[in-house]
Write an enzyme that holds these catalytic residues in place. Structure first.
Site, PDB file in Angstrom:
ATOM      1  N   SER A 194      19.652  19.826 -19.709  1.00 17.31           N
ATOM      2  CA  SER A 194      20.685  19.589 -20.718  1.00 17.31           C
ATOM      3  C   SER A 194      20.094  19.197 -22.068  1.00 17.31           C
ATOM      4  O   SER A 194      20.409  19.798 -23.102  1.00 17.31           O
ATOM      5  CB  SER A 194      21.641  18.493 -20.241  1.00 17.31           C
ATOM      6  OG  SER A 194      22.305  18.879 -19.070  1.00 17.31           O
ATOM      7  N   TRP A 195      19.235  18.174 -22.077  1.00 19.83           N
ATOM      8  CA  TRP A 195      18.730  17.683 -23.355  1.00 19.83           C
ATOM      9  C   TRP A 195      17.695  18.634 -23.947  1.00 19.83           C
ATOM     10  O   TRP A 195      17.652  18.855 -25.160  1.00 19.83           O
ATOM     11  CB  TRP A 195      18.161  16.273 -23.182  1.00 19.83           C
ATOM     12  CG  TRP A 195      17.717  15.580 -24.433  1.00 19.83           C
ATOM     13  CD1 TRP A 195      16.666  14.739 -24.553  1.00 19.83           C
ATOM     14  CD2 TRP A 195      18.320  15.622 -25.746  1.00 19.83           C
ATOM     15  NE1 TRP A 195      16.564  14.261 -25.845  1.00 19.83           N
ATOM     16  CE2 TRP A 195      17.570  14.787 -26.598  1.00 19.83           C
ATOM     17  CE3 TRP A 195      19.427  16.308 -26.273  1.00 19.83           C
ATOM     18  CZ2 TRP A 195      17.872  14.610 -27.957  1.00 19.83           C
ATOM     19  CZ3 TRP A 195      19.736  16.124 -27.631  1.00 19.83           C
ATOM     20  CH2 TRP A 195      18.967  15.287 -28.446  1.00 19.83           C
ATOM     21  N   ARG A 231      12.357  28.290 -13.864  1.00 17.33           N
ATOM     22  CA  ARG A 231      12.882  29.364 -13.021  1.00 17.33           C
ATOM     23  C   ARG A 231      13.014  30.662 -13.824  1.00 17.33           C
ATOM     24  O   ARG A 231      13.777  30.722 -14.786  1.00 17.33           O
ATOM     25  CB  ARG A 231      14.238  28.971 -12.453  1.00 17.33           C
ATOM     26  CG  ARG A 231      14.176  27.837 -11.429  1.00 17.33           C
ATOM     27  CD  ARG A 231      15.561  27.502 -10.915  1.00 17.33           C
ATOM     28  NE  ARG A 231      16.347  26.745 -11.882  1.00 17.33           N
ATOM     29  CZ  ARG A 231      17.674  26.782 -11.959  1.00 17.33           C
ATOM     30  NH1 ARG A 231      18.371  27.574 -11.152  1.00 17.33           N
ATOM     31  NH2 ARG A 231      18.304  26.043 -12.838  1.00 17.33           N
ATOM     32  N   LYS A 271      17.288   1.342 -20.782  1.00 20.52           N
ATOM     33  CA  LYS A 271      18.739   1.522 -20.934  1.00 20.52           C
ATOM     34  C   LYS A 271      19.324   2.371 -19.813  1.00 20.52           C
ATOM     35  O   LYS A 271      20.505   2.231 -19.470  1.00 20.52           O
ATOM     36  CB  LYS A 271      19.076   2.114 -22.304  1.00 20.52           C
ATOM     37  CG  LYS A 271      18.449   3.470 -22.615  1.00 20.52           C
ATOM     38  CD  LYS A 271      19.307   4.646 -22.211  1.00 20.52           C
ATOM     39  CE  LYS A 271      18.559   5.952 -22.435  1.00 20.52           C
ATOM     40  NZ  LYS A 271      19.375   7.143 -22.086  1.00 20.52           N
ATOM     41  N   ASP A 288      21.238   3.589 -28.395  1.00 19.94           N
ATOM     42  CA  ASP A 288      21.116   4.364 -27.158  1.00 19.94           C
ATOM     43  C   ASP A 288      21.737   3.612 -25.988  1.00 19.94           C
ATOM     44  O   ASP A 288      22.355   4.207 -25.092  1.00 19.94           O
ATOM     45  CB  ASP A 288      19.642   4.646 -26.890  1.00 19.94           C
ATOM     46  CG  ASP A 288      19.429   5.781 -25.903  1.00 19.94           C
ATOM     47  OD1 ASP A 288      20.408   6.466 -25.554  1.00 19.94           O
ATOM     48  OD2 ASP A 288      18.276   5.990 -25.483  1.00 19.94           O
ATOM     49  N   SER A 308      27.267  10.222 -19.468  1.00 26.18           N
ATOM     50  CA  SER A 308      25.948   9.730 -19.081  1.00 26.18           C
ATOM     51  C   SER A 308      25.725   9.907 -17.581  1.00 26.18           C
ATOM     52  O   SER A 308      26.503   9.435 -16.760  1.00 26.18           O
ATOM     53  CB  SER A 308      25.823   8.256 -19.456  1.00 26.18           C
ATOM     54  OG  SER A 308      24.776   7.636 -18.737  1.00 26.18           O
ATOM     55  N   ASN A 344      23.409   8.505 -15.773  1.00 28.82           N
ATOM     56  CA  ASN A 344      23.142   7.214 -15.153  1.00 28.82           C
ATOM     57  C   ASN A 344      24.428   6.427 -14.943  1.00 28.82           C
ATOM     58  O   ASN A 344      24.612   5.773 -13.914  1.00 28.82           O
ATOM     59  CB  ASN A 344      22.146   6.426 -16.009  1.00 28.82           C
ATOM     60  CG  ASN A 344      20.757   7.037 -15.969  1.00 28.82           C
ATOM     61  OD1 ASN A 344      20.005   6.870 -15.018  1.00 28.82           O
ATOM     62  ND2 ASN A 344      20.420   7.795 -17.007  1.00 28.82           N
ATOM     63  N   GLU A 381      17.566   9.389 -14.632  1.00 30.16           N
ATOM     64  CA  GLU A 381      16.215   8.852 -14.743  1.00 30.16           C
ATOM     65  C   GLU A 381      16.110   7.396 -14.299  1.00 30.16           C
ATOM     66  O   GLU A 381      15.080   6.955 -13.793  1.00 30.16           O
ATOM     67  CB  GLU A 381      15.710   8.987 -16.192  1.00 30.16           C
ATOM     68  CG  GLU A 381      15.407  10.419 -16.619  1.00 30.16           C
ATOM     69  CD  GLU A 381      14.092  10.951 -16.069  1.00 30.16           C
ATOM     70  OE1 GLU A 381      13.497  10.306 -15.191  1.00 30.16           O
ATOM     71  OE2 GLU A 381      13.657  12.011 -16.530  1.00 30.16           O
TER      72      GLU A 381
END
Length: 333
Positions: A11-12, A33, A191, A244, A254, A256, A281
């Site tokens: 995504s990022w 891939r 974070k 952030d 998010s 997370n 993460e």
């Protein structure tokens, strides 16, 4: 004309490739891939991660590492943090000479307790003044939708951070520069763990008081660790710190935060991981962040509580009771 390479098509990585292209930079994005690389190159859309974003024509997509890195002026690394070392070791012979290495990753390596830029310096054998961190309140979906956002580009050398900032200064994406690499990285890594705790709090039906408490005390924990490692305290009051933290902890975009919500429902780490194809993460870095904190004698009770849920069988309710029953002390300790 500046040419950048983005290694990673999550995504990022995909959103940042678009940002750089919209800033006037020619971009090659690498995907692990081959079938995904071909699909994105053909359709201009990464259906697996950001189906709402049509990539600019300046973005070329490939699964060939040598092709991706050939002639690159800026190398951006956007892979899961715990895979960085293995990936870099495989890419080493293709790394472009003299190009800044930019980290979009937010984690602490398990085992070594190294920050991502430290891994980059070690494996790629580059000096510290060639590594860069980009961090801030940058939820990929909002950036992909071209909603106004800002970020911090941190590097020890002025010319390097200025070069990277110029290459990603799009009409909707404003980069600020900072010399504090350590603080920027620590803020970005911790974070994610605090976001897990906020997600759990929301899942348990807690309101704004609880959220504000976790955000504020989470920021205090982050700053304590960063300062112990040599960071500038002011970094934690800026985009890479409180900015952030607010975005990642509060938004349902998010990963997370969403992982924390699922934990509050009684799901296991394995069940949640199996249900998503994206990386939270904070789940993997939680252990290494706690070990790093202990190595420099920094108290991080929220991180400890999240670690206990992820790895010691605690429930979110038990974490709440443990935090609320801690001995009273001055806020600034």
């Amino acid at each position: 004309m500046t040419k950048a390479t983005v290694m990673g098509s999550g995504s990022w990585g995909t959103a940042f490739a678009a940002v750089m292209a919209d800033a006037g930079t020619d971009v090659t994005m690498w995907s692990r891939r081959p079938e995904l690389a071909e699909a994105i190159e053909t359709t201009r859309v990464n259906d697996d991660y950001l189906p709402s974003l049509r990539l600019p024509d300046r973005v070329h997509v490939t699964s060939d590492v040598a092709e991706a890195m050939d002639g690159s002026d800026i190398l951006v690394l956007a892979v899961p943090s715990q895979t960085l070392r293995e990936n870099l070791e495989g890419w080493r012979e293709h790394l472009p000479d003299g190009a800044p290495l930019v980290s979009l990753m937010k984690g602490i390596e398990l085992g070594t307790l190294k920050r991502m830029t430290e891994v980059m310096e070690e494996v790629a054998e580059v000096p510290a003044d060639r590594v860069v961190v980009v961090s801030g309140p940058n939820l990929a979906k909002e950036v992909a939708d071209k909603q106004p956002a800002a970020a911090v580009v941190a590097a020890s050398r002025h010319g390097v951070r200025s070069k990277v900032a110029e290459a990603c200064a799009a009409p909707y994406f404003r980069p600020y520069t900072n010399a504090d690499v350590v603080g920027t990285e620590i803020a970005g890594a911790v974070k994610n763990v605090i976001a897990l705790s906020v997600g759990m709090a929301h899942g348990l039906g807690m309101g704004e008081n609880s959220t504000a408490t976790l955000l504020t005390r989470g920021l205090a924990e982050t700053a304590r660790l960063g300062v112990a490692l040599g960071a500038d305290p002011h970094t934690f009051l800026g985009l890479a710190g409180v900015g952030d933290m607010m975005a990642t902890c509060s938004s349902r975009l998010s990963r997370n935060h969403q992982f924390g919500l699922a934990l509050s429902e009684g799901k296991t780490v394995e069940e949640i991981t199996a249900a998503t194809n994206q990386t939270a993460e904070g789940v993997k870095s939680c252990r290494s962040i706690l070990e790093l904190a202990r190595s420099v004698h920094v108290d991080m009770p929220i991180v400890e509580g999240v670690h206990a849920i992820l790895h010691e069988g605690w429930t979110p309710d038990e974490m709440v009771r443990a935090l609320m029953s801690r001995s009273r002390k001055s806020e600034r300790v």
